[in-house]
Design an enzyme around this catalytic site. Structure first.
Site, PDB file in Angstrom:
ATOM      1  N   GLY A 258       0.819  -1.209   0.000  1.00 36.91           N
ATOM      2  CA  GLY A 258       0.000   0.000   0.000  1.00 36.91           C
ATOM      3  C   GLY A 258       0.847   1.250   0.000  1.00 36.91           C
ATOM      4  O   GLY A 258       2.076   1.196   0.118  1.00 36.91           O
ATOM      5  N   SER A 259       0.180   2.391  -0.098  1.00 38.80           N
ATOM      6  CA  SER A 259       0.890   3.661  -0.264  1.00 38.80           C
ATOM      7  C   SER A 259       1.715   4.042   0.950  1.00 38.80           C
ATOM      8  O   SER A 259       2.763   4.687   0.826  1.00 38.80           O
ATOM      9  CB  SER A 259      -0.113   4.781  -0.588  1.00 38.80           C
ATOM     10  OG  SER A 259      -1.090   4.886   0.444  1.00 38.80           O
TER      11      SER A 259
ATOM     12  N   ASP B  13       3.065  -2.382   8.248  1.00 38.00           N
ATOM     13  CA  ASP B  13       2.065  -2.225   7.192  1.00 38.00           C
ATOM     14  C   ASP B  13       1.124  -1.081   7.546  1.00 38.00           C
ATOM     15  O   ASP B  13       1.058  -0.647   8.701  1.00 38.00           O
ATOM     16  CB  ASP B  13       1.275  -3.526   7.017  1.00 38.00           C
ATOM     17  CG  ASP B  13       0.691  -3.689   5.612  1.00 38.00           C
ATOM     18  OD1 ASP B  13       0.759  -2.735   4.813  1.00 38.00           O
ATOM     19  OD2 ASP B  13       0.173  -4.784   5.316  1.00 38.00           O
ATOM     20  N   GLY B  14       0.406  -0.608   6.557  1.00 38.78           N
ATOM     21  CA  GLY B  14      -0.581   0.435   6.768  1.00 38.78           C
ATOM     22  C   GLY B  14      -1.927  -0.160   7.131  1.00 38.78           C
ATOM     23  O   GLY B  14      -2.086  -1.368   7.282  1.00 38.78           O
ATOM     24  N   ALA B  15      -2.934   0.702   7.285  1.00 37.74           N
ATOM     25  CA  ALA B  15      -4.297   0.264   7.558  1.00 37.74           C
ATOM     26  C   ALA B  15      -5.259   1.295   6.996  1.00 37.74           C
ATOM     27  O   ALA B  15      -4.902   2.468   6.806  1.00 37.74           O
ATOM     28  CB  ALA B  15      -4.524   0.072   9.054  1.00 37.74           C
ATOM     29  N   ASP B  16      -6.481   0.843   6.737  1.00 35.19           N
ATOM     30  CA  ASP B  16      -7.504   1.727   6.191  1.00 35.19           C
ATOM     31  C   ASP B  16      -8.378   2.336   7.282  1.00 35.19           C
ATOM     32  O   ASP B  16      -8.928   3.414   7.126  1.00 35.19           O
ATOM     33  CB  ASP B  16      -8.359   0.958   5.186  1.00 35.19           C
ATOM     34  CG  ASP B  16      -7.516   0.362   4.066  1.00 35.19           C
ATOM     35  OD1 ASP B  16      -6.759   1.126   3.434  1.00 35.19           O
ATOM     36  OD2 ASP B  16      -7.601  -0.853   3.822  1.00 35.19           O
TER      37      ASP B  16
ATOM     38  N   LYS C  40      -8.168  -3.581   6.765  1.00 38.16           N
ATOM     39  CA  LYS C  40      -7.125  -3.559   5.748  1.00 38.16           C
ATOM     40  C   LYS C  40      -7.659  -4.227   4.488  1.00 38.16           C
ATOM     41  O   LYS C  40      -8.683  -4.892   4.518  1.00 38.16           O
ATOM     42  CB  LYS C  40      -5.875  -4.304   6.240  1.00 38.16           C
ATOM     43  CG  LYS C  40      -5.140  -3.566   7.361  1.00 38.16           C
ATOM     44  CD  LYS C  40      -3.949  -4.333   7.896  1.00 38.16           C
ATOM     45  CE  LYS C  40      -2.998  -4.819   6.822  1.00 38.16           C
ATOM     46  NZ  LYS C  40      -2.499  -3.732   5.942  1.00 38.16           N
ATOM     47  N   GLY C  41      -6.947  -4.033   3.402  1.00 36.42           N
ATOM     48  CA  GLY C  41      -7.302  -4.748   2.185  1.00 36.42           C
ATOM     49  C   GLY C  41      -7.962  -3.919   1.106  1.00 36.42           C
ATOM     50  O   GLY C  41      -8.386  -4.464   0.093  1.00 36.42           O
TER      51      GLY C  41
ATOM     52  N   GLU D 248      -1.528 -10.393   3.439  1.00 34.53           N
ATOM     53  CA  GLU D 248      -1.172  -9.541   4.580  1.00 34.53           C
ATOM     54  C   GLU D 248      -1.514 -10.232   5.893  1.00 34.53           C
ATOM     55  O   GLU D 248      -0.717 -10.256   6.834  1.00 34.53           O
ATOM     56  CB  GLU D 248      -1.915  -8.199   4.482  1.00 34.53           C
ATOM     57  CG  GLU D 248      -1.388  -7.280   3.395  1.00 34.53           C
ATOM     58  CD  GLU D 248      -2.226  -6.031   3.213  1.00 34.53           C
ATOM     59  OE1 GLU D 248      -1.690  -5.046   2.678  1.00 34.53           O
ATOM     60  OE2 GLU D 248      -3.418  -6.036   3.589  1.00 34.53           O
TER      61      GLU D 248
END
Length: 275
Positions: free
Chosen positions: A62-63, A118-121, A131-132, A140
Site C-alpha cells: 500500500g501507499s 504495514d498500513g491500515a484503512d 485492511k485490504g 497480509e
C-alpha cells in the site's frame, strides 16, 4: 499527546519521544504544510526505527507501507542495516523489494517473523483494523499473523470510533464461483447495519472484476451503522462457504504509529497507552 516534528526527513536522528531530551528548535518559524503523503512517510520512517539487523521482516503493501519498504532498502544500501530478510505481502511489494535489493523469502522457510510493518484503512480505539482496500488482505493477514510484533503506520485520517465508521469498504475476498451468491449472503448478514455489498472492479467505470494475487474476487461491504461485536461478525463471515478471508484484523496490531499535523502519536496494544 503527539510528539512534535523537530525536523522533516533532514536528519538521521530518530523522532524524539516523551521523556527524552527536549526537542531542537524548528528549522524555520514558517509553518510547514504537510500533505497526506508526507504524513504517511513520517509514520513509515518512524516504524523503520524499530528494525534491527538480522531481522526477518513482513513487508506490507500500500501507499504507506511503500515508504517503509523504500526506507529499509535505503538503510541496507547505506550499510546501516544488514542481514535482513523480507517476506512480501503481495506481488507488488515483491517487485518493489527486488528492485531495492532486499533479500526475500517466504513463510515456508521463515514461519516466524520478527516484525511486520504495514498500513491500515481504519483503526479503532482497541487497535482493531480494516485492511485490504489495496486488495492484498489475505497475504497480509497470513504474514502479519505470523509475526512477533506488528507495527501499523497511518495518518490521522484513519482513526475511527468503530470499524466501518468511515463509510468506506470493508473488503471480503471470495472465490469467483457464484460470487453474486456470496455477495448476497454477506449483505444479508449485516442487513441490520444497512450493509451494501459490491463487487470490486478494476475501475469504477469498468465491469471487469478486480482479481487478487490469489486469483479471487473482492466483495466490498459498506456499513451505515456499527456492526457490533467484531469477533462475532468475523466468525459469521468466515463460516460462509465461498469466503476466503475478510479485511478485519482483530487483536493483531502491537503498535500503531499515527502521523498528524501536530506530530506523531504512538499507541501500544498492551494497555492502549499512548506516547
Amino acid at each position: 499527546m503527539a510528539i512534535p516534528y523537530p525536523q522533516l526527513f533532514a536528519t538521521e536522528k530518530p523522532a524524539m519521544e516523551v521523556g527524552l531530551p527536549s526537542l531542537s528548535p524548528p528549522l524555520s518559524p514558517s509553518p510547514v504544510i504537510l500533505t497526506q503523503d508526507d504524513l504517511k512517510k513520517i509514520a513509515a520512517y518512524k516504524a523503520v526505527e524499530y528494525v534491527e539487523s538480522g531481522m526477518v521482516l513482513g513487508l506490507g503493501t500500500g501507499s504507506t507501507a511503500k515508504h517503509a519498504v523504500d526506507r529499509i532498502g535505503e538503510l541496507l544500501r547505506q550499510g546501516k542495516l544488514k542481514n535482513i530478510v523480507g517476506i512480501p505481502t503481495s506481488k507488488k511489494t515483491h517487485e518493489q523489494a527486488v528492485s531495492l535489493g532486499i533479500p526475500l523469502s517466504d513463510l515456508d522457510t521463515h514461519p516466524t517473523i520478527d516484525l511486520a510493518i504495514d498500513g491500515a484503512d481504519e483503526v479503532d480505539p482497541s487497535l482493531n483494523l480494516v485492511k485490504g482496500r489495496g486488495g492484498s488482505l489475505l497475504r497480509e493477514k497470513m504474514v502479519e499473523s505470523a509475526c512477533k510484533r506488528f507495527i501499523v503506520i497511518v495518518d490521522d485520517s484513519k482513526w475511527v470510533r468503530f470499524i466501518g465508521e468511515s463509510g468506506l469498504a470493508m473488503p471480503v475476498e471470495v472465490v469467483p464461483f457464484c460470487w453474486k451468491f456470496s455477495a448476497k449472503r454477506l449483505q444479508n448478514l449485516f442487513e441490520y447495519a444497512g450493509c451494501v455489498a459490491k463487487l470490486r472492479t478494476e475501475k469504477e467505470s469498468s465491469a471487469q472484476p478486480f482479481v487478487t494475487d490469489n486469483g479471487n474476487f473482492i466483495v466490498d461491504l459498506y456499513f451505515k451503522k456499527d456492526i457490533g461485536d467484531l469477533k462475532i461478525a468475523s466468525d459469521k463471515i468466515l463460516r460462509l462457504a465461498g469466503v476466503v478471508e475478510h479485511g478485519m484484523f482483530l487483536d493483531m496490531a502491537s503498535t500503531v504509529i499515527v502521523a498528524g499535523e501536530l506530530g506523531i502519536t504512538i499507541k501500544h496494544k498492551e494497555d492502549h497507552h499512548q506516547e
